[in-house]
Design a protein around this motif. Structure first.
Motif, PDB file in Angstrom:
ATOM      1  N   ILE A   1      71.055  57.494 -17.506  1.00 29.15           N
ATOM      2  CA  ILE A   1      71.034  56.054 -17.285  1.00 29.15           C
ATOM      3  C   ILE A   1      72.371  55.649 -16.692  1.00 29.15           C
ATOM      4  O   ILE A   1      73.418  56.171 -17.072  1.00 29.15           O
ATOM      5  CB  ILE A   1      70.756  55.304 -18.608  1.00 29.15           C
ATOM      6  CG1 ILE A   1      70.506  53.818 -18.359  1.00 29.15           C
ATOM      7  CG2 ILE A   1      71.882  55.511 -19.616  1.00 29.15           C
ATOM      8  CD1 ILE A   1      69.931  53.091 -19.576  1.00 29.15           C
ATOM      9  N   GLU A   2      72.334  54.753 -15.706  1.00 29.18           N
ATOM     10  CA  GLU A   2      73.556  54.348 -15.007  1.00 29.18           C
ATOM     11  C   GLU A   2      74.190  53.123 -15.660  1.00 29.18           C
ATOM     12  O   GLU A   2      73.508  52.228 -16.147  1.00 29.18           O
ATOM     13  CB  GLU A   2      73.236  54.024 -13.542  1.00 29.18           C
ATOM     14  CG  GLU A   2      72.830  55.221 -12.706  1.00 29.18           C
ATOM     15  CD  GLU A   2      72.609  54.834 -11.251  1.00 29.18           C
ATOM     16  OE1 GLU A   2      73.599  54.736 -10.501  1.00 29.18           O
ATOM     17  OE2 GLU A   2      71.442  54.624 -10.875  1.00 29.18           O
ATOM     18  N   LYS A   3      75.547  53.119 -15.660  1.00 28.78           N
ATOM     19  CA  LYS A   3      76.291  51.945 -16.095  1.00 28.78           C
ATOM     20  C   LYS A   3      76.301  50.922 -14.953  1.00 28.78           C
ATOM     21  O   LYS A   3      76.402  51.310 -13.796  1.00 28.78           O
ATOM     22  CB  LYS A   3      77.740  52.303 -16.419  1.00 28.78           C
ATOM     23  CG  LYS A   3      77.954  53.331 -17.513  1.00 28.78           C
ATOM     24  CD  LYS A   3      79.452  53.658 -17.598  1.00 28.78           C
ATOM     25  CE  LYS A   3      79.743  54.775 -18.576  1.00 28.78           C
ATOM     26  NZ  LYS A   3      81.174  55.142 -18.582  1.00 28.78           N
ATOM     27  N   PRO A   4      76.280  49.621 -15.278  1.00 29.40           N
ATOM     28  CA  PRO A   4      75.995  49.052 -16.597  1.00 29.40           C
ATOM     29  C   PRO A   4      74.497  49.142 -16.872  1.00 29.40           C
ATOM     30  O   PRO A   4      73.686  48.941 -15.968  1.00 29.40           O
ATOM     31  CB  PRO A   4      76.461  47.607 -16.455  1.00 29.40           C
ATOM     32  CG  PRO A   4      76.262  47.300 -15.003  1.00 29.40           C
ATOM     33  CD  PRO A   4      76.542  48.584 -14.267  1.00 29.40           C
ATOM     34  N   PHE A   5      74.121  49.475 -18.098  1.00 35.06           N
ATOM     35  CA  PHE A   5      72.703  49.656 -18.389  1.00 35.06           C
ATOM     36  C   PHE A   5      72.174  48.518 -19.242  1.00 35.06           C
ATOM     37  O   PHE A   5      72.911  47.814 -19.921  1.00 35.06           O
ATOM     38  CB  PHE A   5      72.458  50.992 -19.096  1.00 35.06           C
ATOM     39  CG  PHE A   5      73.353  51.234 -20.283  1.00 35.06           C
ATOM     40  CD1 PHE A   5      73.104  50.638 -21.511  1.00 35.06           C
ATOM     41  CD2 PHE A   5      74.456  52.072 -20.159  1.00 35.06           C
ATOM     42  CE1 PHE A   5      73.930  50.866 -22.593  1.00 35.06           C
ATOM     43  CE2 PHE A   5      75.283  52.312 -21.244  1.00 35.06           C
ATOM     44  CZ  PHE A   5      75.024  51.704 -22.467  1.00 35.06           C
ATOM     45  N   ASN A   6      70.864  48.355 -19.177  1.00 37.41           N
ATOM     46  CA  ASN A   6      70.166  47.357 -19.981  1.00 37.41           C
ATOM     47  C   ASN A   6      69.953  47.915 -21.388  1.00 37.41           C
ATOM     48  O   ASN A   6      69.533  49.062 -21.543  1.00 37.41           O
ATOM     49  CB  ASN A   6      68.818  47.033 -19.316  1.00 37.41           C
ATOM     50  CG  ASN A   6      67.982  46.068 -20.126  1.00 37.41           C
ATOM     51  OD1 ASN A   6      67.266  46.480 -21.030  1.00 37.41           O
ATOM     52  ND2 ASN A   6      68.062  44.791 -19.800  1.00 37.41           N
ATOM     53  N   ASP A   7      70.262  47.101 -22.403  1.00 37.07           N
ATOM     54  CA  ASP A   7      70.154  47.574 -23.790  1.00 37.07           C
ATOM     55  C   ASP A   7      68.751  48.068 -24.125  1.00 37.07           C
ATOM     56  O   ASP A   7      68.581  49.107 -24.768  1.00 37.07           O
ATOM     57  CB  ASP A   7      70.541  46.455 -24.762  1.00 37.07           C
ATOM     58  CG  ASP A   7      72.037  46.202 -24.781  1.00 37.07           C
ATOM     59  OD1 ASP A   7      72.783  46.991 -24.160  1.00 37.07           O
ATOM     60  OD2 ASP A   7      72.460  45.217 -25.421  1.00 37.07           O
ATOM     61  N   GLN A   8      67.746  47.315 -23.688  1.00 41.62           N
ATOM     62  CA  GLN A   8      66.373  47.707 -23.996  1.00 41.62           C
ATOM     63  C   GLN A   8      66.006  49.031 -23.329  1.00 41.62           C
ATOM     64  O   GLN A   8      65.289  49.853 -23.901  1.00 41.62           O
ATOM     65  CB  GLN A   8      65.392  46.604 -23.559  1.00 41.62           C
ATOM     66  CG  GLN A   8      65.356  45.386 -24.468  1.00 41.62           C
ATOM     67  CD  GLN A   8      66.652  44.572 -24.399  1.00 41.62           C
ATOM     68  OE1 GLN A   8      67.259  44.450 -23.330  1.00 41.62           O
ATOM     69  NE2 GLN A   8      67.065  44.017 -25.530  1.00 41.62           N
ATOM     70  N   ASP A   9      66.516  49.236 -22.105  1.00 40.56           N
ATOM     71  CA  ASP A   9      66.251  50.497 -21.405  1.00 40.56           C
ATOM     72  C   ASP A   9      66.887  51.670 -22.163  1.00 40.56           C
ATOM     73  O   ASP A   9      66.276  52.730 -22.305  1.00 40.56           O
ATOM     74  CB  ASP A   9      66.806  50.454 -19.977  1.00 40.56           C
ATOM     75  CG  ASP A   9      66.035  49.496 -19.084  1.00 40.56           C
ATOM     76  OD1 ASP A   9      64.895  49.142 -19.447  1.00 40.56           O
ATOM     77  OD2 ASP A   9      66.567  49.119 -18.020  1.00 40.56           O
ATOM     78  N   MET A  10      68.095  51.450 -22.648  1.00 34.27           N
ATOM     79  CA  MET A  10      68.778  52.515 -23.387  1.00 34.27           C
ATOM     80  C   MET A  10      68.028  52.847 -24.669  1.00 34.27           C
ATOM     81  O   MET A  10      67.803  54.026 -24.996  1.00 34.27           O
ATOM     82  CB  MET A  10      70.217  52.105 -23.701  1.00 34.27           C
ATOM     83  CG  MET A  10      70.952  53.090 -24.610  1.00 34.27           C
ATOM     84  SD  MET A  10      71.137  54.747 -23.913  1.00 34.27           S
ATOM     85  CE  MET A  10      72.685  54.518 -22.994  1.00 34.27           C
ATOM     86  N   VAL A  11      67.626  51.838 -25.408  1.00 38.66           N
ATOM     87  CA  VAL A  11      66.903  52.069 -26.663  1.00 38.66           C
ATOM     88  C   VAL A  11      65.588  52.801 -26.393  1.00 38.66           C
ATOM     89  O   VAL A  11      65.205  53.712 -27.143  1.00 38.66           O
ATOM     90  CB  VAL A  11      66.647  50.742 -27.405  1.00 38.66           C
ATOM     91  CG1 VAL A  11      65.709  50.958 -28.595  1.00 38.66           C
ATOM     92  CG2 VAL A  11      67.964  50.138 -27.884  1.00 38.66           C
ATOM     93  N   ALA A  12      64.914  52.428 -25.302  1.00 45.71           N
ATOM     94  CA  ALA A  12      63.646  53.089 -24.961  1.00 45.71           C
ATOM     95  C   ALA A  12      63.865  54.567 -24.658  1.00 45.71           C
ATOM     96  O   ALA A  12      63.092  55.424 -25.112  1.00 45.71           O
ATOM     97  CB  ALA A  12      63.002  52.389 -23.762  1.00 45.71           C
ATOM     98  N   LEU A  13      64.916  54.874 -23.900  1.00 45.34           N
ATOM     99  CA  LEU A  13      65.225  56.276 -23.596  1.00 45.34           C
ATOM    100  C   LEU A  13      65.525  57.056 -24.872  1.00 45.34           C
ATOM    101  O   LEU A  13      65.072  58.198 -25.040  1.00 45.34           O
ATOM    102  CB  LEU A  13      66.432  56.360 -22.657  1.00 45.34           C
ATOM    103  CG  LEU A  13      66.236  55.959 -21.198  1.00 45.34           C
ATOM    104  CD1 LEU A  13      67.541  56.145 -20.434  1.00 45.34           C
ATOM    105  CD2 LEU A  13      65.139  56.788 -20.554  1.00 45.34           C
TER     106      LEU A  13
END
Length: 216
Positions: free
Chosen positions: A114-126
């Protein structure tokens, strides 16, 4: 505050943790807060060296790993983990221009980046996907170990009978193959089924297949 390596508990088989390895303290703290707010447990490390010092083969969960860090890079740490046969799925955090390196890491077994800056929801999903992947692998390995443990409990004669049962031989044929009576075959067969913890031929075959080394 992120815990130090000495605070990390030995994990029970049911416990999954998210391990964050990043030299950016603000990012570590924000990820810890994010994950704990969604009910996930996490521990953070400021360097690859610190994580590797705490690593052990029974760790459960997944890794969120910065691809670029002072000292040992995330890529180098990933290589070390591969060499140590770590089962932890790895998600790389990448900056601008790091995508080619991340793609290379995917080819070596990383599960995503995942690339910075990342979306919190995207990170949690990953992370949830990575934890689900690790859980499936853990259950498979546990089944393999249990099946092999059961096979190891069989006597040499019971193993012979087991191999012939799985090969599709009937009791009379097994008796002829081994030079024993059909009644003795029936006794061995009953013991094999009991020790393997199965009630049908289909279950027995499944257990033997699960325990077989991959590639056979």
């Amino acid at each position: 505050m992120p815990l130090s390596t000495k605070d990390i508990p030995l994990h029970t088989e049911a416990e999954q943790l998210v391990y964050i390895v990043d030299d950016d303290e603000a990012l570590r703290d924000s990820l810890i807060w994010l994950l704990e707010s969604t009910g996930l447990k996490a521990h953070a490390f400021s360097s690859a060296e610190a994580f590797l010092a705490a690593w052990h083969a029974n760790m459960r969960g997944c890794l969120v790993l910065d691809i670029r860090m002072p000292g040992m890079s995330g890529l180098e740490m990933h290589e070390r983990l591969i060499a140590m046969h770590s089962a932890l799925p790895v998600i790389f955090i990448t900056g601008h221009g790091d995508v080619p390196m991340a793609v290379s890491a995917l080819k070596k077994g990383a599960v995503d980046f995942i690339e910075k800056p990342f979306n919190d929801q995207d990170m949690v999903a990953l992370i949830r996907n990575a934890l689900a992947t690790e859980q499936k692998q853990f259950e498979l390995h546990r089944q393999e170990a249990d099946a092999q443990r059961r096979i190891d409990q069989l006597t040499p004669r019971e193993r012979e009978v087991l191999e012939l049962i799985v090969a599709g031989r009937l009791n009379k044929q097994i008796a002829d193959d081994l030079g024993i009576s059909i009644k003795t075959v029936e006794v061995h067969r009953a013991r094999v089924m009991e020790k393997m913890g199965v009630n049908s031929l289909a279950e027995l075959v499944q257990h033997v297949m699960i325990s077989a080394p991959k590639g056979e």
